[in-house]
Design an enzyme around this catalytic site. Structure first.
Site, PDB file in Angstrom:
ATOM      1  N   ASN A 107       0.739  -1.337   0.081  1.00 41.45           N
ATOM      2  CA  ASN A 107       0.121   0.015  -0.146  1.00 41.45           C
ATOM      3  C   ASN A 107       0.888   1.434   0.006  1.00 41.45           C
ATOM      4  O   ASN A 107       1.955   1.380  -0.793  1.00 41.45           O
ATOM      5  CB  ASN A 107      -0.925   0.114   1.335  1.00 41.45           C
ATOM      6  CG  ASN A 107      -2.074   0.798   1.031  1.00 41.45           C
ATOM      7  OD1 ASN A 107      -2.730   1.048   0.043  1.00 41.45           O
ATOM      8  ND2 ASN A 107      -2.844   1.335   2.086  1.00 41.45           N
ATOM      9  N   ASP A 201      -6.059   8.096   6.022  1.00 38.38           N
ATOM     10  CA  ASP A 201      -5.052   7.696   4.869  1.00 38.38           C
ATOM     11  C   ASP A 201      -3.912   8.388   4.823  1.00 38.38           C
ATOM     12  O   ASP A 201      -3.155   8.432   5.608  1.00 38.38           O
ATOM     13  CB  ASP A 201      -6.087   7.978   3.652  1.00 38.38           C
ATOM     14  CG  ASP A 201      -5.772   6.768   2.606  1.00 38.38           C
ATOM     15  OD1 ASP A 201      -4.697   6.584   2.263  1.00 38.38           O
ATOM     16  OD2 ASP A 201      -7.015   6.455   1.797  1.00 38.38           O
TER      17      ASP A 201
END
Length: 290
Positions: A107, A201
């Site tokens: 990620n 995030d």
């Protein structure tokens, strides 16, 4: 009288499924579209029209430039960490998630000021507790698992002395703060804050040491003081901001967003947004490969 809302502009339309990893590199914004494996740029000669730099056949989570090697990148991609060149094949340094018991991918990732590359992982579904880890790639190319037991490891961001690392676990809406020794090993881990609305995030630290956080499903970007106090919230016209990049010259925040999983009127989902702010941050740190 209520304060005037902050003007927010669509800096670059795109409709990307999952634009992420916004970084300022060599005078321009670079970012990824994770599921399509693309690295894109907004170059000075075309600042509002994204241009593809390269494309992989695996998900591309994030990149950082390699010091002294223009056009070379270190990447969190597929199940591991790779070196990318303008025309050559992908060189894998390690694929630690090949052995994961569930389908897992890399990620978000970023280099610290000492030139090490840090990247997290997550299950493809993002719902498997404990499937994610945090990895550190040292300048000699060795890859080390620093933390395990995370769910969606996201948004690593560093203070300018590389002594503190902010790390989000998006699935638990939590931002952790790790104290690191000079070799990049954690000596203390604490909860920095927990979002009440949305999931943390992508993140970045500004020149005042404050943390900027994209709130996925929160339609906002938050700015936090180093003591954890929420200083400001920028409301956005789309629900899923994914990463934030402060321009080094100051005065502008660029935000990647996603359209993944959205239907109906989601505003400028998948576009790059621009917001005037009174803040700045240095360009992206580079990987100092030996």
């Amino acid at each position: 009288m209520a304060p005037e809302p902050t003007p927010i502009a669509v800096h670059a339309p795109g409709g990307y499924d999952l634009a992420e990893g916004a970084r300022w590199v060599d005078g321009r914004l670079v970012f990824v579209d994770i599921p399509t494996g693309r690295l894109l740029e907004l170059a000075p000669d075309s600042p509002h029209t994204p241009r593809e730099i390269l494309r992989l056949d695996v998900p591309l989570g994030a990149v950082a430039p390699v010091a002294g090697r223009p056009g070379h990148w270190i990447a969190a991609a597929g199940t591991g960490i790779a070196l990318l060149t303008p025309h050559g094949p992908v060189r894998w340094l390690a694929r630690p998630e090949d052995d994961s018991p569930v389908p897992t991918r890399m990620n978000d990732g970023v280099c610290d000021p000492a030139g090490r590359f840090w990247a997290g992982s997550m299950s493809h579904s993002g719902t498997v507790p404990g499937a994610g880890s945090l990895y550190r790639t040292d300048p000699d190319g060795s890859v080390h698992r620093v933390l395990s037991g995370l769910t969606v490891a996201n948004g690593p961001a560093f203070t300018f002395d590389a002594a503190l690392l902010y790390l989000a676990d998006s699935a638990t809406a939590t931002i952790h703060r790790l104290t690191l020794d000079p070799d990049g090993n954690p000596t203390r881990t604490e909860e920095f804050t927990r979002l009440a609305d949305g999931a943390p995030d992508g993140m970045t630290v500004d020149t005042e040491g404050c943390l900027w956080v994209a709130a996925w499903d929160g339609a906002a970007v938050h700015r936090y003081h180093p003591d954890g106090a929420l200083l400001d919230t920028l409301r956005l016209p789309t629900p899923r901001p994914t990463s934030v990049c402060l321009c080094p010259e100051g005065g502008r925040l660029l935000i990647t967003t996603a359209r993944q999983g959205l239907s109906g009127d989601a505003g400028p989902a998948g576009s790059i947004l621009a917001v005037p702010v009174d803040a700045a941050a240095p360009p992206a740190a580079a990987f100092r490969m030996h």
